[in-house]
Design an enzyme around this catalytic site. Structure first.
Site, mmCIF file in Angstrom:
data_model
loop_
_atom_site.group_PDB
_atom_site.id
_atom_site.type_symbol
_atom_site.label_atom_id
_atom_site.label_comp_id
_atom_site.label_asym_id
_atom_site.label_seq_id
_atom_site.Cartn_x
_atom_site.Cartn_y
_atom_site.Cartn_z
ATOM 1 C CB CYS A 150 94.965 36.001 -9.912
ATOM 2 S SG CYS A 150 96.338 34.985 -10.492
ATOM 3 C CG HIS A 164 96.980 37.367 -14.957
ATOM 4 N ND1 HIS A 164 98.329 37.539 -14.764
ATOM 5 C CD2 HIS A 164 96.564 36.471 -14.010
ATOM 6 C CE1 HIS A 164 98.722 36.783 -13.759
ATOM 7 N NE2 HIS A 164 97.682 36.124 -13.287
#
Length: 361
Positions: A156, A246
């Site tokens: 990810c 993120h």
């Protein structure tokens, strides 16, 4: 068009629930089978989710679809492959090592696990960047004797980084990348996860194995089929008290000089591979570039384009690196970085005729 029948393995975990939500009303795929661990087998999905306290274990803000709630769950080893056209796998790496090759003997397997990401005959697909890498599937089938195949999604953290770098690689060339990530706690999953007392009012400066994964996978995604990109990548990956999304601070050294304005425009107008542009889960823009120096912010921007775009801001020149630039990005780790990203891969492979070719009409 007849929808393809999908099995979901690892259905009760966080990644599995994300698949349930992503597939709830999909135009091409229909979720028709659920599998999980032996302790969940024999229960209806809603009961398999229930925690020992009696509280529902459904963790998403989206409601649990009624049809899925009442579906029976079987053990992953007992999945009847004759009933499906494709398998979505959301299990841990050790389980994936055992189960995914069994499924791939007969069916395509789209996985969120890292178990097979580094195989030389396994494409690490990110549809707008490397759609042609799907040609590696034929090699995998020949070498492993699969009728199906295994296609894992990337890490990810690598997803947002690779997407932001792709237009720069194409237009200017990239020599080196320095990146520091500030990663959401959802990236570690529900179990074992991170204890609240460890992450609250804290930043954890190390995520085991993450920095190596990001470097290897980003180069594999951006390289030629079977040949990683030659750029040098150095990462520091940290965990921060953010639920989803993120943030990454990126420094890049280019092969060719350019300006901040031209670089930002190159990112903002990048369309990616043609096959990726019309997929149901594709955003209208893969990269959004923001002018506000206080953006992107993970809480404000992670859901942009339904969590499927990379949001870039603070694009500046860097005085240390040769042809150096720096920027900040936000990428949704549990959407494009997890189940929705894996679903995007399945959509691309379907469009390329590599999934469901016998049932296409």
């Amino acid at each position: 068009m007849k929808k393809l029948r999908c099995a979901l393995v690892g259905a009760t975990g966080l990644a599995g629930q994300q698949f349930v939500a992503a597939l709830a009303s999909h135009p091409w795929f229909e979720l028709t089978g659920l599998a999980a661990s032996a302790r969940s087998a024999g229960k209806h999905y809603v009961e398999a989710l229930r925690m020992p306290s009696g509280m529902s274990g459904w963790l998403l803000s989206e409601p649990l679809p009624t049809r899925i709630a009442s579906m029976p769950v079987v053990a992953g080893e007992a999945l009847d492959l004759e009933l499906f056209d494709v398998v979505f796998s959301a299990v841990e790496a050790d389980v994936a090592l055992a189960l995914e090759p069994v499924y791939a003997q007969k069916l395509p397997v789209i996985s969120t696990a890292n178990a097979f990401r580094y195989g030389e005959d396994v494409p690490l697909l990110l549809p707008p960047i490397n759609a042609s890498h799907s040609n590696l599937i034929e090699t995998q089938q020949q070498q492993r004797g699969f009728k199906g195949f295994i296609a894992p999604n990337p890490n990810c953290t690598a997803v947002g980084l690779a997407l932001s770098l792709a237009p720069l690689v194409e237009t200017y060339g990239v020599r080196a990348v320095l990146m520091t990530s500030m990663q959401a706690i959802s990236g570690t999953g529900r179990s074992p996860g991170i204890a609240a007392l460890d992450i609250l009012e804290n930043i954890i400066p190390y995520i085991p194995k993450e920095e190596g994964k990001v470097a290897i996978e980003t180069k594999k995604i951006l390289g030629q089929m079977g040949v990683p990109h030659s750029m040098k990548i150095s990462c520091t990956c940290t965990r921060v008290p953010v639920l989803e999304g993120h943030t990454e601070s990126v420094f890049v050294s280019l092969e060719k000089p350019t300006s901040v304005e031209a670089l930002a425009q190159t990112m903002h107008t990048w369309k990616g591979a043609e096959v990726s542009q019309q997929l149901p889960s594709a955003p209208s823009r893969w990269i959004e570039v923001m002018d506000d120096p206080f953006r992107p912010q993970v809480r404000l921007d992670r859901e942009m384009h339904a969590g499927m775009a990379t949001i870039v801001g603070r694009v500046r020149e860097d005085a240390v690196l040769e042809n150096g630039f720096k920027y900040v990005l936000v990428s949704h780790n549990t959407k494009i970085g997890a189940a929705k990203g894996a679903l995007l891969i399945a959509e691309m492979l379907y469009a390329q005729g590599l999934i469901g070719s016998s049932t296409n009409t």
